[in-house]
Structures are given as structure tokens and as C-alpha cells.
Design a protein around this motif. Sequence first.
Motif, PDB file in Angstrom:
ATOM      1  N   MET A   1       0.839  -1.196   0.000  1.00 38.72           N
ATOM      2  CA  MET A   1       0.000   0.000   0.000  1.00 38.72           C
ATOM      3  C   MET A   1       0.882   1.258   0.000  1.00 38.72           C
ATOM      4  SD  MET A   1      -2.994   1.138   2.621  1.00 38.72           S
ATOM      5  CE  MET A   1      -1.881   1.592   3.914  1.00 38.72           C
ATOM      6  N   ILE A   2       0.391   2.282  -0.696  1.00 36.56           N
ATOM      7  CA  ILE A   2       1.114   3.559  -0.745  1.00 36.56           C
ATOM      8  C   ILE A   2       0.326   4.610   0.031  1.00 36.56           C
ATOM      9  CG2 ILE A   2       1.953   5.410  -2.242  1.00 36.56           C
ATOM     10  CD1 ILE A   2       2.544   3.347  -4.366  1.00 36.56           C
ATOM     11  N   ALA A   3       0.987   5.284   0.955  1.00 35.49           N
ATOM     12  CA  ALA A   3       0.367   6.373   1.708  1.00 35.49           C
ATOM     13  C   ALA A   3       0.635   7.691   0.989  1.00 35.49           C
ATOM     14  CB  ALA A   3       0.928   6.426   3.120  1.00 35.49           C
ATOM     15  N   ILE A   4      -0.436   8.442   0.743  1.00 33.55           N
ATOM     16  CA  ILE A   4      -0.323   9.791   0.178  1.00 33.55           C
ATOM     17  C   ILE A   4      -0.556  10.755   1.340  1.00 33.55           C
ATOM     18  CG2 ILE A   4      -1.282  11.445  -1.461  1.00 33.55           C
ATOM     19  CD1 ILE A   4      -2.334   8.949  -3.054  1.00 33.55           C
ATOM     20  N   ILE A   5       0.447  11.557   1.664  1.00 30.41           N
ATOM     21  CA  ILE A   5       0.364  12.412   2.853  1.00 30.41           C
ATOM     22  C   ILE A   5      -0.638  13.543   2.633  1.00 30.41           C
ATOM     23  CG2 ILE A   5       1.639  14.011   4.335  1.00 30.41           C
ATOM     24  CD1 ILE A   5       4.071  12.234   4.020  1.00 30.41           C
ATOM     25  N   ASP A   6      -1.597  13.623   3.554  1.00 33.40           N
ATOM     26  CA  ASP A   6      -2.685  14.605   3.485  1.00 33.40           C
ATOM     27  C   ASP A   6      -2.358  15.782   4.398  1.00 33.40           C
ATOM     28  OD1 ASP A   6      -5.016  16.002   3.384  1.00 33.40           O
ATOM     29  OD2 ASP A   6      -6.227  14.512   4.442  1.00 33.40           O
ATOM     30  N   TYR A   7      -1.994  16.916   3.784  1.00 37.92           N
ATOM     31  CA  TYR A   7      -1.757  18.118   4.592  1.00 37.92           C
ATOM     32  C   TYR A   7      -2.518  19.318   3.991  1.00 37.92           C
ATOM     33  CZ  TYR A   7       1.827  19.168   1.039  1.00 37.92           C
ATOM     34  OH  TYR A   7       2.488  19.435  -0.144  1.00 37.92           O
ATOM     35  N   ASP A   8      -3.684  19.005   3.410  1.00 35.22           N
ATOM     36  CA  ASP A   8      -4.587  20.020   2.829  1.00 35.22           C
ATOM     37  C   ASP A   8      -4.019  20.687   1.585  1.00 35.22           C
ATOM     38  OD1 ASP A   8      -6.258  19.456   4.953  1.00 35.22           O
ATOM     39  OD2 ASP A   8      -5.683  21.226   6.116  1.00 35.22           O
ATOM     40  N   ALA A   9      -3.033  20.064   0.930  1.00 31.25           N
ATOM     41  CA  ALA A   9      -2.480  20.649  -0.295  1.00 31.25           C
ATOM     42  C   ALA A   9      -3.284  20.164  -1.496  1.00 31.25           C
ATOM     43  CB  ALA A   9      -1.027  20.253  -0.451  1.00 31.25           C
ATOM     44  N   GLY A  10      -3.239  20.936  -2.573  1.00 32.46           N
ATOM     45  CA  GLY A  10      -3.991  20.574  -3.774  1.00 32.46           C
ATOM     46  C   GLY A  10      -3.394  19.373  -4.494  1.00 32.46           C
ATOM     47  N   ASN A  11      -4.165  18.806  -5.404  1.00 37.51           N
ATOM     48  CA  ASN A  11      -3.697  17.786  -6.341  1.00 37.51           C
ATOM     49  C   ASN A  11      -3.511  16.387  -5.749  1.00 37.51           C
ATOM     50  OD1 ASN A  11      -3.232  17.856  -9.152  1.00 37.51           O
ATOM     51  ND2 ASN A  11      -1.187  17.124  -8.761  1.00 37.51           N
ATOM     52  N   ILE A  12      -3.991  16.187  -4.538  1.00 40.69           N
ATOM     53  CA  ILE A  12      -3.797  14.881  -3.900  1.00 40.69           C
ATOM     54  C   ILE A  12      -4.652  13.807  -4.578  1.00 40.69           C
ATOM     55  CG2 ILE A  12      -4.315  13.631  -1.763  1.00 40.69           C
ATOM     56  CD1 ILE A  12      -3.121  15.973  -0.225  1.00 40.69           C
ATOM     57  N   LYS A  13      -5.875  14.143  -4.931  1.00 36.01           N
ATOM     58  CA  LYS A  13      -6.796  13.144  -5.509  1.00 36.01           C
ATOM     59  C   LYS A  13      -6.299  12.623  -6.857  1.00 36.01           C
ATOM     60  CE  LYS A  13     -10.320  11.953  -3.868  1.00 36.01           C
ATOM     61  NZ  LYS A  13     -10.525  10.821  -2.906  1.00 36.01           N
ATOM     62  N   SER A  14      -5.680  13.495  -7.653  1.00 37.83           N
ATOM     63  CA  SER A  14      -5.217  13.043  -8.975  1.00 37.83           C
ATOM     64  C   SER A  14      -4.058  12.053  -8.842  1.00 37.83           C
ATOM     65  CB  SER A  14      -4.838  14.223  -9.876  1.00 37.83           C
ATOM     66  OG  SER A  14      -3.860  15.013  -9.279  1.00 37.83           O
ATOM     67  N   VAL A  15      -3.250  12.198  -7.794  1.00 38.98           N
ATOM     68  CA  VAL A  15      -2.178  11.226  -7.529  1.00 38.98           C
ATOM     69  C   VAL A  15      -2.804   9.889  -7.135  1.00 38.98           C
ATOM     70  CG1 VAL A  15      -0.200  10.680  -6.048  1.00 38.98           C
ATOM     71  CG2 VAL A  15      -0.517  13.013  -6.876  1.00 38.98           C
ATOM     72  N   GLU A  16      -3.807   9.949  -6.265  1.00 37.84           N
ATOM     73  CA  GLU A  16      -4.513   8.724  -5.846  1.00 37.84           C
ATOM     74  C   GLU A  16      -5.119   8.007  -7.055  1.00 37.84           C
ATOM     75  OE1 GLU A  16      -7.945   7.523  -2.598  1.00 37.84           O
ATOM     76  OE2 GLU A  16      -8.299   9.233  -3.905  1.00 37.84           O
ATOM     77  N   LYS A  17      -5.759   8.778  -7.946  1.00 35.83           N
ATOM     78  CA  LYS A  17      -6.400   8.184  -9.137  1.00 35.83           C
ATOM     79  C   LYS A  17      -5.375   7.519 -10.053  1.00 35.83           C
ATOM     80  CE  LYS A  17     -10.629  10.890  -9.549  1.00 35.83           C
ATOM     81  NZ  LYS A  17     -11.090  12.218  -9.920  1.00 35.83           N
ATOM     82  N   ALA A  18      -4.224   8.150 -10.237  1.00 40.00           N
ATOM     83  CA  ALA A  18      -3.175   7.583 -11.090  1.00 40.00           C
ATOM     84  C   ALA A  18      -2.676   6.259 -10.510  1.00 40.00           C
ATOM     85  CB  ALA A  18      -2.014   8.570 -11.241  1.00 40.00           C
ATOM     86  N   LEU A  19      -2.498   6.206  -9.200  1.00 43.05           N
ATOM     87  CA  LEU A  19      -2.035   4.964  -8.553  1.00 43.05           C
ATOM     88  C   LEU A  19      -3.088   3.872  -8.680  1.00 43.05           C
ATOM     89  CD1 LEU A  19      -0.407   6.463  -5.327  1.00 43.05           C
ATOM     90  CD2 LEU A  19       0.803   5.488  -7.283  1.00 43.05           C
ATOM     91  N   GLN A  20      -4.355   4.243  -8.483  1.00 41.31           N
ATOM     92  CA  GLN A  20      -5.443   3.262  -8.609  1.00 41.31           C
ATOM     93  C   GLN A  20      -5.538   2.744 -10.041  1.00 41.31           C
ATOM     94  OE1 GLN A  20      -8.661   5.595  -6.996  1.00 41.31           O
ATOM     95  NE2 GLN A  20      -8.343   4.837  -4.918  1.00 41.31           N
ATOM     96  N   TYR A  21      -5.313   3.621 -11.017  1.00 43.73           N
ATOM     97  CA  TYR A  21      -5.320   3.225 -12.426  1.00 43.73           C
ATOM     98  C   TYR A  21      -4.243   2.167 -12.684  1.00 43.73           C
ATOM     99  CZ  TYR A  21      -4.837   3.556 -17.508  1.00 43.73           C
ATOM    100  OH  TYR A  21      -4.752   3.262 -18.846  1.00 43.73           O
ATOM    101  N   LEU A  22      -3.136   2.269 -11.964  1.00 47.47           N
ATOM    102  CA  LEU A  22      -2.033   1.304 -12.105  1.00 47.47           C
ATOM    103  C   LEU A  22      -2.261   0.058 -11.241  1.00 47.47           C
ATOM    104  CD1 LEU A  22       0.972   3.804 -12.077  1.00 47.47           C
ATOM    105  CD2 LEU A  22       0.150   2.487 -14.042  1.00 47.47           C
ATOM    106  N   GLY A  23      -3.425  -0.014 -10.588  1.00 46.91           N
ATOM    107  CA  GLY A  23      -3.769  -1.195  -9.790  1.00 46.91           C
ATOM    108  C   GLY A  23      -3.150  -1.205  -8.406  1.00 46.91           C
ATOM    109  N   GLU A  24      -2.720  -0.026  -7.956  1.00 47.49           N
ATOM    110  CA  GLU A  24      -2.045   0.068  -6.658  1.00 47.49           C
ATOM    111  C   GLU A  24      -3.014   0.579  -5.592  1.00 47.49           C
ATOM    112  OE1 GLU A  24       1.278  -0.622  -4.370  1.00 47.49           O
ATOM    113  OE2 GLU A  24       0.990  -1.088  -6.487  1.00 47.49           O
ATOM    114  N   GLU A  25      -2.997  -0.055  -4.439  1.00 46.53           N
ATOM    115  CA  GLU A  25      -3.830   0.416  -3.327  1.00 46.53           C
ATOM    116  C   GLU A  25      -3.183   1.667  -2.736  1.00 46.53           C
ATOM    117  OE1 GLU A  25      -5.579  -1.102   0.979  1.00 46.53           O
ATOM    118  OE2 GLU A  25      -4.351  -2.465  -0.213  1.00 46.53           O
TER     119      GLU A  25
END
Length: 201
Positions: A1-25
Motif C-alpha cells: 500500500m502507498i500512503a499519500i500524505i494529506d496536509y490540505d495541499a492541492g492535487n492529492i486526488k489526482s495522484v490517488e487516481k493515477a495509482l489506482q489506475y495502475l492497480g495500486e492500493e
Amino acid sequence: MIAIIDYDAGNIKSVEKALQYLGEEAVITRDREEILGSDKVILPGVGAFGDAMEKLHQYGLVDTIQEVVDRRIPFLGICLGLQLMFESSDEAPGVKGLGLLPGKILRIPKKGDMKIPHMGWNDIKIKEGAKLFAGLEDHPYVYFVHSYYLQADDPSIVAATTEYGVTVHASVEKDNIFACQFHPEKSSTVGLQILKNFIAL
């Protein structure tokens, strides 16, 4: 699993979507245990250096990030995430960065009719053997949006550069620390390959 650090910065969801597209949790989190229990960690971000550092301190993430690095968990900074890894930025005089790597973030100098921010597609010159760029030919095009750029103190950590009025240190690699000034999650097939390479580390 990959943790995406949430500190209220922009663009976090698009990183999550790209990882999910690659089949990564992937999980967007600021929980220390969840971050330290992950296989890999990403610090994304769009925004201002000073505000971002304030949020990282507010959420107790500065020590957590240091622990990620100390535990040798693969750690990737994207855009503002790259800038925060260094010591200081012209954008926020007097504000200390994470200081994970030596170098400064400088304002892109205005030259002629050159537009700032540097926004759009630009090619990068890749250093031979750079792990993030395995399987890519030299000078691929990636997507940038930034007004400030990295000048690393140690040339040996620079994995890719681009030209925009100055030589921009566009990517760095050292031990378990990786970072890109550009947005792999917005850089089409090239960006997906870079994220795949990070996942495969």
C-alpha cells in the motif's frame, strides 16, 4: 500500500487516481502509524511553500516524514512536495523546509517574454541509471506548473533537468528519497511509467 500524505495541499486526488489506475492500493492519510506502516509514501502538493510547512507542522507530519526517511521507506515528493524536501525557498523567506536534502528553491528569473509560471509540457534530460526513469528514452516530455525551481547543492542527486530560462533540477534521487518538480500523474504514459517505476522499487 502507498500512503499519500494529506496536509490540505492541492492535487492529492489526482495522484490517488493515477495509482489506482495502475492497480495500486493507495490511502490519503495524515495518520502516523498508517504512514509508517505503508510500503511507500508520497508527498504531493500544489500551493505555497510557507503555508505547506505550517500545515506539516500543525499536523505533526514533519517528524513522521523524517521517520519515513530514517526507516528507508521509499519516499516520493511531487511538485511542491519536491520543494518542501529542501532547506528553504525564495517564496517564504525565513521558513525552514524539511531539509531532507541540501539545496534551495529559487524564483524562476523573468527573461524577455518568457511566461511565469512555467506551465505546460517540457522535455527533461535524464541521468543515466536514474531509477525513476527506467525504460524511458532520453528527453521525454512531462507536465510542469511552477514559479520556483530547485537548485540542489549536490549535483550527484540530480536525476533529470529541464531548461526554462535557467537549468531546472527537475528530479532528484538519493537512497530512498525521490522527487519530481513536474507532475507524473498529469504526464500521460511517461508519467505513468515513472509512477510504475516508483511502485516497483
